[in-house]
Design an enzyme around this catalytic site. Structure first.
Site, short mmCIF file in Angstrom:
data_model
loop_
_atom_site.label_atom_id
_atom_site.label_comp_id
_atom_site.label_asym_id
_atom_site.label_seq_id
_atom_site.Cartn_x
_atom_site.Cartn_y
_atom_site.Cartn_z
N CYS A 11 -10.37 -13.43 26.97
CA CYS A 11 -9.83 -12.10 27.23
C CYS A 11 -10.70 -11.11 26.46
O CYS A 11 -11.64 -11.52 25.78
CB CYS A 11 -8.36 -12.01 26.85
N ASP A 69 -4.21 -8.47 14.12
CA ASP A 69 -3.39 -7.65 15.02
C ASP A 69 -3.12 -6.25 14.48
O ASP A 69 -2.52 -5.43 15.18
CB ASP A 69 -2.06 -8.36 15.33
N ARG A 121 -11.25 -17.21 23.02
CA ARG A 121 -9.92 -17.81 23.01
C ARG A 121 -9.84 -19.20 23.63
O ARG A 121 -9.11 -19.44 24.61
CB ARG A 121 -8.90 -16.86 23.62
N LYS A 126 7.21 -10.26 18.81
CA LYS A 126 6.66 -10.82 20.06
C LYS A 126 6.09 -12.21 19.85
O LYS A 126 6.37 -13.14 20.60
CB LYS A 126 5.56 -9.90 20.61
N ASN A 127 5.26 -12.35 18.79
CA ASN A 127 4.55 -13.63 18.63
C ASN A 127 5.44 -14.74 18.07
O ASN A 127 5.01 -15.89 17.99
CB ASN A 127 3.30 -13.42 17.79
N ARG A 135 3.26 -4.60 26.63
CA ARG A 135 3.26 -6.04 26.40
C ARG A 135 3.84 -6.36 25.03
O ARG A 135 4.41 -7.43 24.84
CB ARG A 135 1.82 -6.60 26.47
N1 EPU Z 1 -9.35 -21.05 18.27
C1 EPU Z 1 -10.17 -22.11 18.55
N2 EPU Z 1 -9.67 -23.16 19.23
C2 EPU Z 1 -8.38 -23.22 19.65
C3 EPU Z 1 -7.52 -22.13 19.37
C4 EPU Z 1 -8.03 -21.05 18.66
O1 EPU Z 1 -11.35 -22.08 18.20
O2 EPU Z 1 -7.98 -24.22 20.27
C5 EPU Z 1 -9.87 -19.90 17.53
C6 EPU Z 1 -9.75 -18.60 18.32
O3 EPU Z 1 -10.85 -18.42 19.19
C7 EPU Z 1 -9.70 -17.57 17.22
C8 EPU Z 1 -8.92 -18.28 16.12
O4 EPU Z 1 -9.04 -19.68 16.41
O5 EPU Z 1 -11.00 -17.31 16.77
C9 EPU Z 1 -7.47 -17.93 15.98
O6 EPU Z 1 -6.80 -18.01 17.22
P1 EPU Z 1 -5.30 -18.45 17.35
O7 EPU Z 1 -5.22 -19.70 18.13
O8 EPU Z 1 -4.63 -18.43 16.02
O9 EPU Z 1 -4.70 -17.27 18.26
P2 EPU Z 1 -3.50 -17.46 19.26
O10 EPU Z 1 -2.54 -18.43 18.70
O11 EPU Z 1 -4.00 -17.67 20.63
C10 EPU Z 1 -1.89 -15.66 18.24
C11 EPU Z 1 -1.29 -14.37 18.64
C12 EPU Z 1 -2.37 -13.29 18.68
C13 EPU Z 1 -2.98 -13.18 17.29
C14 EPU Z 1 -3.53 -14.56 16.86
C15 EPU Z 1 -4.09 -14.57 15.45
C16 EPU Z 1 0.54 -15.04 20.10
C17 EPU Z 1 1.13 -15.02 21.45
N3 EPU Z 1 -0.67 -14.50 19.97
O12 EPU Z 1 -2.86 -16.00 19.23
O13 EPU Z 1 -1.69 -12.08 18.98
O14 EPU Z 1 -4.01 -12.24 17.28
O15 EPU Z 1 -2.48 -15.54 16.94
O16 EPU Z 1 -3.13 -14.19 14.54
O17 EPU Z 1 1.15 -15.51 19.15
C18 EPU Z 1 -1.50 -9.84 19.66
O18 EPU Z 1 -0.29 -9.92 19.41
O19 EPU Z 1 -2.08 -8.74 19.91
C19 EPU Z 1 -2.30 -11.06 19.66
C20 EPU Z 1 -3.48 -11.15 20.25
#
Ligand code: EPU
Length: 409
Positions: A104, A295, A109, A11-12, A387
């Protein structure tokens, strides 16, 4: 549970890869696409933006001949992952408007690091009326540091990589996310004609090109889906062969499962997980890749709830990703939250109960606990699970689980 299960596409990985098809007017073909509601959503967003999207089994063909630079407010807001259309829109059109994704249940996030990356490439970024606007006359390659308080950002790295692919000159992302999904995206972008090196390491170098062309790509197998079935094998004293799973993407999970009393065998393109005697408690701290994935934290907590002894599970990526704790307690689990850690006093006999899924991975944890519990567990709000898990009830039934999907009256 016993038997074999075929692991679907990740998915990711597929979400940013589908977004990347917006970078070219030429046709792209994406294979091993999992049938998930999040993927359908992304298809709707691409269609809304003007792309033609055709689904044929597990293959999606996208052609984004002419696209618009603004996403539908509600469509984008419904799925956080849709933020990754912003990089491609900015790269190709030099302008992008999307709704600001909210927090969320798993945590705040923010997207400050994504926006910082776009600014460093020369874009003007503003937030107005719930929308984020980014625009630039030209995008110019730059040195971009994407480290945040919890390490790097997966979708932020994807977004900046996609915008920088069509910027002028060279960009270097430092403290880039190293997740396999980032590597998969970089491989697809390179197949489209991008010049990206270093993906999978904390330093990614992108030499901008004038345009990208159509490409074909097969998505990597989902390491979190595989981890979930592996944990379910240990939880139910079973033996499950994960067909197509990539052990090289799963070291942290397989290592912890081994410590907790599972035996792991790798052969050809499969991993077999079987319980090896009594379960043992293990401590877990979630970290960016190659650490233990956030995850898979909830699923591992379900396993620890069944394991005699005390284990400490510490969540370092998302501050409130413990919504499953109160629901596991309904099944009889003894878990206390202390700051970023959950102290699991495992080994109690769990018994079935009605529980509520709060997010995708929490639902998977409740299903695992329900399979191991005595009696029947009703998991409500299973749309969360659809999802990110393709046909989970069918796959589990094939492994011998007694599970059915019941339509709400
Ligand atoms: N963060 C910031 N600033 C930003 C972006 C992120 O402070 O601009 C922080 C977040 O608050 C968090 C950390 O950095 O504490 C990591 O977040 P990240 O941005 O890596 O998460 P994401 O890219 O939004 C993806 C996956 C998530 C998975 C995370 C971490 C997708 C669609 N989602 O989210 O997947 O948990 O990376 O590996 O790729 C899931 O599949 O259940 C899921 C939530």
């Amino acid at each position: 549970m016993h038997g074999e299960v075929t692991i679907s596409g990740a998915k990711n990985a597929v979400l940013p890869i589908l977004a990347a098809t917006l970078l070219t007017p030429e046709p792209c073909v994406i294979r091993r696409v999992p049938n998930l509601s999040d993927v359908k959503f992304m298809g709707q967003i691409l269609t809304w933006l003007g792309a033609q999207v055709r689904v044929e089994g597990d293959t999606i063909r996208v052609q984004a001949r002419k696209i618009k630079g603004a996403g539908d407010y509600d469509l984008i807001r419904r799925m956080r992952g849709s933020i990754c259309v912003m990089g491609p829109l900015l790269g190709r059109l030099k302008k992008a408007t999307v709704s600001l994704p909210g927090g969320c249940v798993i945590g705040a996030r923010p997207i400050n690091l994504h926006l910082k990356g776009f600014r460093e490439l020369g874009a003007r970024v503003t937030i107005e009326g719930g929308y984020v606007h980014a625009s630039a006359k030209r995008l110019i390659g730059s040195a971009i540091f994407l480290g945040g308080r919890a390490g790097s950002t997966v979708l932020g790295t994807a977004n900046v990589m996609m915008a920088a692919a069509l910027a002028e000159g060279m960009s270097v992302i430092e403290s880039a996310a190293c997740e396999p999904e980032v590597v998969d995206l970089a491989n697809f972008l390179n197949a489209m004609g991008a010049k990206i090196t270093g993906a999978g390491s904390p330093t990614i170098t992108i030499t901008g090109v004038k345009e990208l062309h159509g490409a074909e790509h097969e998505v990597i197998p989902d390491r979190i889906e595989a981890a979930t079935y592996a944990i379910a094998a240990a939880a139910t004293n079973g033996e499950i062969t994960l067909r197509g799973a990539r052990a090289d993407h799963m070291h942290a999970v397989l290592d912890k499962l081994t410590d907790s009393g599972a035996r792991i065998e790798r052969s050809g393109g499969a991993i077999t997980v079987r319980r090896n005697g009594r379960l043992k408690p293990v401590d877990i701290t979630t970290l960016p890749y190659a650490g233990f994935p956030t995850d898979a934290q909830a699923q591992m907590m379900a396993l620890m709830a069944l394991t005699p002894g005390i284990s400490i599970i510490t969540e370092r990526i998302f501050e409130s990703r413990f919504m499953h704790v109160s629901e596991l307690a309904r099944l009889g689990a003894d878990i206390e939250i202390e700051g970023p850690s959950a102290i699991v006093k495992g080994g109690k006999q769990l018994s079935g109960a009605p529980v509520m899924a709060s997010d995708l991975r929490a639902s998977a944890a409740l299903v695992i606990a329900g399979l191991a519990a005595r009696g029947t567990t009703h998991v409500n709000r299973v749309y969360h699970i659809d999802r990110g898990y393709e046909n989970i009830d069918g796959k589990l039934r094939q492994l011998g689980a007694r599970i059915e999907r019941v339509e709400e009256a």
